[in-house]
Design an enzyme around this catalytic site. Structure first.
Site, PDB file in Angstrom:
ATOM      1  CB  ILE A  47     -28.200 -29.216 -22.840  1.00 16.21           C
ATOM      2  CG1 ILE A  47     -26.755 -29.621 -22.535  1.00 16.21           C
ATOM      3  CG2 ILE A  47     -28.849 -28.572 -21.639  1.00 16.21           C
ATOM      4  CD1 ILE A  47     -25.842 -28.456 -22.186  1.00 16.21           C
ATOM      5  N   GLY A  48     -28.129 -32.023 -24.916  1.00 17.54           N
ATOM      6  CA  GLY A  48     -27.710 -32.403 -26.262  1.00 17.54           C
ATOM      7  C   GLY A  48     -27.286 -33.847 -26.351  1.00 17.54           C
ATOM      8  NE  ARG A  49     -30.724 -38.148 -26.983  1.00 22.17           N
ATOM      9  CZ  ARG A  49     -31.734 -39.009 -27.028  1.00 22.17           C
ATOM     10  NH1 ARG A  49     -31.533 -40.274 -26.712  1.00 22.17           N
ATOM     11  NH2 ARG A  49     -32.931 -38.622 -27.398  1.00 22.17           N
ATOM     12  CB  ALA A  51     -21.621 -38.927 -33.496  1.00 20.43           C
ATOM     13  CB  CYS A  52     -18.858 -37.452 -29.309  1.00 25.14           C
ATOM     14  SG  CYS A  52     -19.714 -35.958 -28.786  1.00 25.14           S
ATOM     15  N   GLY A  53     -21.644 -38.659 -27.796  1.00 29.91           N
ATOM     16  CA  GLY A  53     -22.206 -38.940 -26.488  1.00 29.91           C
ATOM     17  C   GLY A  53     -23.307 -37.983 -26.108  1.00 29.91           C
ATOM     18  CB  ILE A  54     -25.580 -37.981 -23.415  1.00 29.58           C
ATOM     19  CG1 ILE A  54     -26.855 -37.249 -23.051  1.00 29.58           C
ATOM     20  CG2 ILE A  54     -24.872 -38.468 -22.170  1.00 29.58           C
ATOM     21  CD1 ILE A  54     -27.924 -38.168 -22.495  1.00 29.58           C
ATOM     22  CB  VAL A  55     -23.980 -32.441 -23.774  1.00 33.61           C
ATOM     23  CG1 VAL A  55     -23.431 -31.242 -22.999  1.00 33.61           C
ATOM     24  CG2 VAL A  55     -22.983 -32.875 -24.839  1.00 33.61           C
ATOM     25  CG  ASP A 167     -16.156 -30.513 -37.913  1.00 33.85           C
ATOM     26  OD1 ASP A 167     -16.838 -30.315 -38.949  1.00 33.85           O
ATOM     27  OD2 ASP A 167     -16.527 -31.257 -36.991  1.00 33.85           O
TER      28      ASP A 167
END
Length: 372
Positions: A47-49, A51-55, A167
């Site tokens: 469902i998402g990518r 900078a911190c990784g993949i979800v 942020d």
């Protein structure tokens, strides 16, 4: 390892491989290995990518709950990323509020000493505000008001825990199909000013308060209020208020709308150089907000003007904003709770090493999975 099965839609046929005697399962998502406890079952859906990784979305087979699992790969390669991960885990474990994302689990690593990836499990939300805005969906006036109210309600709780988010932006404002809002991504949060903030990450500058753009080392909760103002303006107009190409352009866009600050509005800048820099910038009068935002309700314009004030000392507070006339249909101080205990960042020692943080994160995973 033994046995393989497939899961997912025709778009994503994701193989399932049992590991560690079947206690864990491994999925290949976008060419990345995703190894989690076996209780997290298909459908596994990316469902998402970021900078911190993949979800990925998954289902907790024990509770039946749909969850979002964020993989932070190579989480201990550098101290800044490692601290950010630990900070978010500890912050979210401390907080408990309807408008703040809930952390459900930290996947306990199969081996205590040999792990480099961290898997954080959150409640699953349907989308985020950035996706809504990019999709050109039209939000009704009532929807906009309710979103801003929930954002401020969550922020009141966060600030009461002595935490600054630092942020806030549309991609960190998470939503579900009921128009319920939760604040996410606390990786940059702090209790007090930190000089390392400027070098830590290139935060999306479009939502950053003037005092941060000017490198002010002593900032307050007012930085988050500025960000809420930027978000309010954007959901009302469908366009970012200050899409600066760089810091200079960002400051120019801000002063073109809110007006160039006079000397009495620069007291928050301790640095003579910073004050000199602001004084030599091109001068702009304040725009008439009613003319700039002709479709906004009068009360919304008034709240926006009180949020987008150059001098943070004159910016409206979160409590004042919640009590503003624009939000009166929702405001009820009895239903706007605060955090019972302030959060402490004592775990962040300057001498903290990656290995120490690794051990602390492992201990956090054990708290969620004591009977592993």
């Amino acid at each position: 390892m033994s046995g393989e099965s497939s899961s997912g839609s025709t778009e994503h046929c994701i193989k399932v491989v049992p590991t560690h005697g079947g206690r864990y399962v491994q999925y290949n998502v976008y060419g990345q290995l995703f190894e989690v406890s076996r209780k997290y079952v298909p459908p596994i859906r990316p469902i998402g990518r970021g900078a911190c990784g993949i979800v990925c979305a998954a289902v907790n087979s024990v509770t039946g709950e749909k969850v979002a699992i964020k993989k932070i790969g190579n989480a201990f390669d550098n101290i800044i990323d490692a601290k950010r991960t630990l900070r978010e885990i500890k912050l979210l474990r401390h907080m408990d509020h309807e408008n703040v994302i809930t952390i459900k689990d930290i996947v306990r690593p199969p081996q205590r000493d040999i792990f480099n990836d961290v898997y954080i499990v959150y409640e699953l939300m349907d989308t985020d505000l950035q996706r809504i805005l990019r999709s050109n969906q039209t939000l009704t006036s009532d929807q906009c008001r309710f979103l801003v109210y929930q954002l401020l309600r969550g922020l009141k709780y966060v600030h009461s825990a002595n935490i600054l988010h630092r942020d806030l932006r549309p991609s960190n404002v998470l939503l579900n199909s009921k128009n319920e809002l939760k604040i996410g991504d606390f990786g940059l949060a702090r209790t007090t000013s930190d000089t390392d903030f400027m070098t830590e990450y290139v935060v999306t500058r479009w939502y950053r308060a003037p005092e941060l753009l000017l490198n002010c080392s002593e900032y307050t909760a007012a930085i988050d209020i500025w960000s809420v103002g930027c978000i309010l303006g954007e959901i009302m107009t469908g366009q970012p208020l200050f899409p600066g190409k760089d810091y200079v352009h960002q400051l120019r866009l801000i002063t073109e709308l809110v007006g160039s600050p006079d000397n009495s509005s620069l007291g928050f800048l301790r640095s003579d150089n910073a004050r000199r820099y602001v004084r030599q910038l091109p001068r702009y009068p304040k725009q008439q907000f009613a003319a700039r935002f002709p479709k906004m309700p009068t009360t919304a314009i008034d709240l926006l003007e009180r949020m987008l004030v150059f001098d943070p000392n004159r910016r409206i507070s979160v409590d004042e904003a919640l009590g503003h006339a624009y939000l009166s249909p929702h405001h009820d101080v009895a239903k706007e709770p605060v955090c019972s205990t302030p959060f402490s960042f004592d775990f962040e020692h300057p001498s903290c090493t990656e290995e120490h943080i690794k051990e602390l994160i492992y201990k956090e995973s054990v708290k969620f999975n004591p009977d592993h």
